[in-house]
Design an enzyme around this catalytic site. Structure first.
Site, short mmCIF file in Angstrom:
data_model
loop_
_atom_site.label_atom_id
_atom_site.label_comp_id
_atom_site.label_asym_id
_atom_site.label_seq_id
_atom_site.Cartn_x
_atom_site.Cartn_y
_atom_site.Cartn_z
CD GLU A 47 35.66 35.81 46.73
OE1 GLU A 47 35.60 34.91 47.53
OE2 GLU A 47 35.38 35.53 45.39
CG ASN A 110 34.42 38.22 43.04
OD1 ASN A 110 34.92 39.19 43.75
ND2 ASN A 110 34.22 37.15 43.28
CE LYS A 127 36.93 34.04 42.27
NZ LYS A 127 36.09 33.59 43.42
CD GLU A 146 33.00 32.89 43.06
OE1 GLU A 146 33.57 33.72 42.21
OE2 GLU A 146 33.40 32.23 43.83
CB CYS A 172 38.66 33.72 46.18
SG CYS A 172 38.12 32.23 47.12
CG ASN A 197 33.54 35.31 50.83
OD1 ASN A 197 32.85 35.51 51.60
ND2 ASN A 197 34.40 36.14 50.07
#
Ligand code: CDT
Length: 321
Positions: A47, A110, A127, A146, A172, A197
């Site tokens: 990621e 993302n 994402k 995020e 993730c 991550n």
């Protein structure tokens, strides 16, 4: 018959904030050369591969944030990665921060792409499960913003034809949610690739810290088994800008068994010859969805965000209310 895809899971060690895209791309190309030596068809990068994990810092300066985003893929600094991969005839999966203009609006996601052996993008995922928070929380040792810097992905969980099989992608935090995998499992996914991550320390729940690798393991191994699919999970690991992050990069078979696992927390390539036909053994027996799933008996759950409620038609236990 067997459909062997030799896969490299390219764990990355920390990426410093000052490291340039060009420097990172050189590290990725080094992975590709090693992957070529080992006969890989596909290399999976993590990621947000191209930069440090910037959501750990709060800023109100959008220009400062936008420096971490790619406005084109490939772009001037990532073209070398595509060129090297095409020359070596290796496909790859790459996570990055994506800035696009769609319908006259600037949007930030993302994102991850799947690239075939001729450097053509054959799949894209944005994402969906964005963890963390949207406002500065100064009590934290580091932020996880995020929800501030990305929009929720708008492409769904899809499965793409590639590498001789059906390939799904997630990113993730998505890996912790069973519906991520089931939606792709229902589309026949035989291989799911993902990067992560994951800080060792979870500020709102430090009691989970010692279990980070365990949780990483159980979500991916059980999902592989329950959906009859290979799963390749790849970390950006080690101490990045003072924040330790878990490693645990691994390749998991449809049996749920981990067949290759990274030993360290730095740049490290692990590989496995993955027979996509192994998936059929699970998809046609214990997890034959068409034969054994009974969704009409599971209770009515509407597509609402958050917890189900009696209004959704689900009979909740008292303790759930
Ligand atoms: N990058 C990412 O999604 N990390 C999250 C950290 C969770 S704690 C806010 C993860 O699920 O691994």
């Amino acid at each position: 018959m067997s459909r062997i895809v030799t896969i490299g899971a390219a764990q990355m060690g920390p990426i410093a904030a000052h490291e340039s895209r060009t420097q990172v791309v050189q590290r990725l190309i080094a992975h590709l050369h090693e992957a070529s030596r080992r006969g890989c068809d596909l290399v999976v990068f993590p990621e947000l591969t191209l930069t440090t994990f910037f959501p750990r810092w709060y800023t109100e300066d959008q220009a400062e944030i936008d420096q971490w985003f790619e406005t084109e893929m490939p772009g001037p600094e990532t073209q070398a990665l595509f060129d090297a991969a095409a020359k070596l005839q290796i496909g790859f999966h790459l996570g990055y921060a994506e800035l696009v203009e769609e319908a006259g609006q600037v949007r930030r996601f993302n994102t991850a792409i799947l690239v075939d052996k001729n450097a053509q993008i054959i799949g894209k995922y944005r994402k969906i499960h964005l963890p963390g928070h949207a406002e500065n929380e100064p009590w934290r040792a580091f932020q996880h913003l995020e929800k501030r810097y990305f929009e929720t992905g708008n492409l769904g969980f899809r499965v793409f034809d590639g590498f001789g099989g059906k390939v799904g992608m997630c990113i993730c935090n998505d890996r912790r949610w069973p519906e991520t995998y089931r939606v792709m499992g229902l589309q026949g996914a035989e291989l799911i690739v993902l990067g992560y991550n994951t800080p060792v320390h979870n500020p709102p729940a430090p009691e989970h810290d010692a279990l980070g690798l365990f949780h990483n393991q159980i979500v991916m191994q059980s999902a592989a088994y329950q959906n009859g699919t290979w799963i390749v999970g790849v970390a950006k690991a080690g101490n990045e800008e003072g924040v330790p992050m878990i490693a645990g990069t691994q390749i998991i078979a449809p049996s749920g068994e981990t067949v290759a696992m990274a030993a360290g927390e730095g740049d490290e390539l692990i590989t496995a010859a993955c027979d996509l036909d192994l998936a059929a053994s699970y998809k046609s027996t214990v997890f034959n969805f068409a034969l054994h799933r009974e969704p009409q008996h599971y209770g009515l759950i509407t597509a609402t965000k958050g917890a189900v409620s009696p209004a959704d038609g689900v009979a909740l236990e008292k303790s759930d209310k």
